[in-house]
Design a protein around this motif. Structure first.
Motif, PDB file in Angstrom:
ATOM      1  N   ARG A 127      30.037  45.097  37.064  1.00  0.00           N
ATOM      2  CA  ARG A 127      30.540  45.533  37.891  1.00  0.00           C
ATOM      3  C   ARG A 127      31.691  44.603  37.835  1.00  0.00           C
ATOM      4  NH1 ARG A 127      29.544  49.296  42.096  1.00  0.00           N
ATOM      5  NH2 ARG A 127      27.289  49.386  41.689  1.00  0.00           N
ATOM      6  N   ALA A 128      30.966  43.547  37.951  1.00  0.00           N
ATOM      7  CA  ALA A 128      32.014  42.730  38.517  1.00  0.00           C
ATOM      8  C   ALA A 128      33.628  42.805  37.514  1.00  0.00           C
ATOM      9  CB  ALA A 128      31.805  41.256  38.718  1.00  0.00           C
ATOM     10  N   LEU A 129      33.327  43.192  36.164  1.00  0.00           N
ATOM     11  CA  LEU A 129      34.765  43.292  35.745  1.00  0.00           C
ATOM     12  C   LEU A 129      34.358  44.868  36.378  1.00  0.00           C
ATOM     13  CD1 LEU A 129      33.101  42.096  32.307  1.00  0.00           C
ATOM     14  CD2 LEU A 129      34.472  40.723  33.315  1.00  0.00           C
ATOM     15  N   LEU A 130      34.482  46.084  36.034  1.00  0.00           N
ATOM     16  CA  LEU A 130      34.756  47.304  35.645  1.00  0.00           C
ATOM     17  C   LEU A 130      35.803  46.904  37.319  1.00  0.00           C
ATOM     18  CD1 LEU A 130      31.853  49.007  35.212  1.00  0.00           C
ATOM     19  CD2 LEU A 130      33.387  48.947  33.947  1.00  0.00           C
ATOM     20  N   THR A 131      35.408  46.259  38.731  1.00  0.00           N
ATOM     21  CA  THR A 131      36.196  45.700  39.038  1.00  0.00           C
ATOM     22  C   THR A 131      37.013  44.280  39.601  1.00  0.00           C
ATOM     23  OG1 THR A 131      34.693  45.129  40.177  1.00  0.00           O
ATOM     24  CG2 THR A 131      34.123  47.219  40.535  1.00  0.00           C
ATOM     25  N   ASP A 132      37.256  44.491  38.353  1.00  0.00           N
ATOM     26  CA  ASP A 132      37.803  42.962  38.230  1.00  0.00           C
ATOM     27  C   ASP A 132      39.501  43.142  39.173  1.00  0.00           C
ATOM     28  OD1 ASP A 132      37.637  40.236  36.036  1.00  0.00           O
ATOM     29  OD2 ASP A 132      40.202  41.250  37.450  1.00  0.00           O
ATOM     30  N   PRO A 133      39.793  42.298  39.709  1.00  0.00           N
ATOM     31  CA  PRO A 133      41.064  42.263  40.795  1.00  0.00           C
ATOM     32  C   PRO A 133      42.486  42.167  39.537  1.00  0.00           C
ATOM     33  CG  PRO A 133      40.729  39.551  41.257  1.00  0.00           C
ATOM     34  CD  PRO A 133      38.779  40.842  40.760  1.00  0.00           C
ATOM     35  N   ASP A 134      42.260  41.919  38.629  1.00  0.00           N
ATOM     36  CA  ASP A 134      42.699  41.904  37.471  1.00  0.00           C
ATOM     37  C   ASP A 134      43.230  43.390  36.855  1.00  0.00           C
ATOM     38  OD1 ASP A 134      44.139  41.740  34.690  1.00  0.00           O
ATOM     39  OD2 ASP A 134      44.943  39.679  35.369  1.00  0.00           O
ATOM     40  N   ASP A 135      43.819  43.972  37.118  1.00  0.00           N
ATOM     41  CA  ASP A 135      44.108  44.913  36.357  1.00  0.00           C
ATOM     42  C   ASP A 135      43.760  45.434  34.839  1.00  0.00           C
ATOM     43  OD1 ASP A 135      44.902  46.198  39.207  1.00  0.00           O
ATOM     44  OD2 ASP A 135      47.054  46.865  38.541  1.00  0.00           O
ATOM     45  N   GLU A 136      44.522  44.011  34.414  1.00  0.00           N
ATOM     46  CA  GLU A 136      44.130  44.645  32.882  1.00  0.00           C
ATOM     47  C   GLU A 136      43.024  44.124  32.444  1.00  0.00           C
ATOM     48  OE1 GLU A 136      46.120  45.585  30.332  1.00  0.00           O
ATOM     49  OE2 GLU A 136      47.554  45.438  32.158  1.00  0.00           O
ATOM     50  N   VAL A 137      42.255  43.040  33.360  1.00  0.00           N
ATOM     51  CA  VAL A 137      40.277  42.711  32.733  1.00  0.00           C
ATOM     52  C   VAL A 137      40.067  44.641  33.071  1.00  0.00           C
ATOM     53  CG1 VAL A 137      38.490  41.901  33.572  1.00  0.00           C
ATOM     54  CG2 VAL A 137      41.307  40.688  32.932  1.00  0.00           C
ATOM     55  N   ALA A 138      40.423  45.187  34.396  1.00  0.00           N
ATOM     56  CA  ALA A 138      39.571  46.184  35.098  1.00  0.00           C
ATOM     57  C   ALA A 138      39.894  47.555  33.738  1.00  0.00           C
ATOM     58  CB  ALA A 138      40.192  46.359  36.599  1.00  0.00           C
ATOM     59  N   ARG A 139      40.843  47.825  33.155  1.00  0.00           N
ATOM     60  CA  ARG A 139      41.467  48.469  32.632  1.00  0.00           C
ATOM     61  C   ARG A 139      40.742  48.798  31.042  1.00  0.00           C
ATOM     62  NH1 ARG A 139      47.930  48.722  31.412  1.00  0.00           N
ATOM     63  NH2 ARG A 139      47.612  50.369  30.264  1.00  0.00           N
ATOM     64  N   SER A 140      40.779  47.004  30.876  1.00  0.00           N
ATOM     65  CA  SER A 140      39.481  47.019  29.517  1.00  0.00           C
ATOM     66  C   SER A 140      38.319  47.328  29.712  1.00  0.00           C
ATOM     67  CB  SER A 140      39.996  45.722  28.722  1.00  0.00           C
ATOM     68  OG  SER A 140      41.469  44.939  28.539  1.00  0.00           O
ATOM     69  N   ALA A 141      37.864  46.527  30.777  1.00  0.00           N
ATOM     70  CA  ALA A 141      36.388  47.240  31.504  1.00  0.00           C
ATOM     71  C   ALA A 141      35.746  48.251  31.150  1.00  0.00           C
ATOM     72  CB  ALA A 141      35.916  46.330  32.121  1.00  0.00           C
ATOM     73  N   TRP A 142      37.179  49.389  31.598  1.00  0.00           N
ATOM     74  CA  TRP A 142      36.818  50.685  31.773  1.00  0.00           C
ATOM     75  C   TRP A 142      36.689  51.685  30.813  1.00  0.00           C
ATOM     76  CZ3 TRP A 142      41.507  51.304  35.944  1.00  0.00           C
ATOM     77  CH2 TRP A 142      41.266  51.056  36.856  1.00  0.00           C
TER      78      TRP A 142
END
Length: 222
Positions: A109-124
């Motif tokens: 969940r931490a990666l899926l909600t990462d504050p960095d948009d690029e990280v979150a997008r990659s996690a999604w």
């Protein structure tokens, strides 16, 4: 055209990963991926974290997919805890390309909600590829909780990820269409429209959603 002999030697190619010329780095990664060797994996992953050029990073991912997943996946999972956002996002991107579902527990969940948009997008993107059968509704709930986040590209990425989950998104998406935040409602309605009519395009779906929200309705009949 035949590649220069030095470019076909993977050990020498590794030494050129830090060259200031992006074309030289690209050829170096190509050489390494053409002749995969477990000894190369750590250096390829380390380079992913700092490589400034998108096309070189993409080639690094390709080179890693050429190596056994039994070697790359554990090392990439370790990289998900890195402080540098690019290290996390590129590791997630590579895991999505490898597609080994043993990596699923690491998509937190931490990666899926990462504050960095690029990280979150990659996690999604990684999550919708790796999610085991039966766990789609839970993932849909986590993703839907971020509707309304970010600028256009981030919202489009989230919509695409949700749509990739299919019918599992229905409860979470329907709930979001009544959210108090108009940005969340707009994004939820746009995602639903895009899901039902992929040919409409995201821009059109967003404009329609704005109109619906402005009228104070989800736009559904009876």
């Amino acid at each position: 055209m035949t590649m220069p002999k030095e470019d076909t030697n993977p050990m020498r190619a590794l030494q050129r990963l830090e060259n200031g010329n992006a074309s030289v780095r690209l050829r170096a990664v190509l050489a390494v991926g053409t002749t995969p060797d477990p000894r190369f994996v750590d250096q390829l992953i380390e380079r992913c974290a700092i490589e400034p050029e998108f096309h070189v990073r993409d080639m690094l991912t390709w080179a890693l997919t050429r190596h056994p997943s039994s070697i790359t996946v554990p090392r990439l999972i370790d990289e998900l805890r890195a402080e540098r956002p690019q290290a996390r996002s590129q590791a997630l991107h590579t895991l999505s390309k490898i597609g080994d579902r043993r990596a699923w527990p690491a998509i937190t969940r931490a990666l899926l909600t990462d504050p960095d948009d690029e990280v979150a997008r990659s996690a999604w993107r990684a999550a919708v590829v790796l999610v085991p059968e039966g766990e789609e509704p839970g993932l849909a709930g986590v993703l839907a909780a971020q509707l309304g986040r970010g600028e256009r590209e981030t919202r489009l990425s989230l919509s695409r990820a949700l749509i990739a989950l299919g019918e599992a998104i229905t409860p979470a998406l329907r709930a979001a269409t009544t959210d108090p935040d108009p940005r969340v409602r707009e994004h939820a309605i746009a995602t639903e429209r895009l899901w039902r009519d992929p040919d409409a395009g995201f821009g059109f779906a967003v404009e329609e959603a704005k109109r619906v929200v402005a009228l104070g309705s989800t736009g559904r009949e009876g």
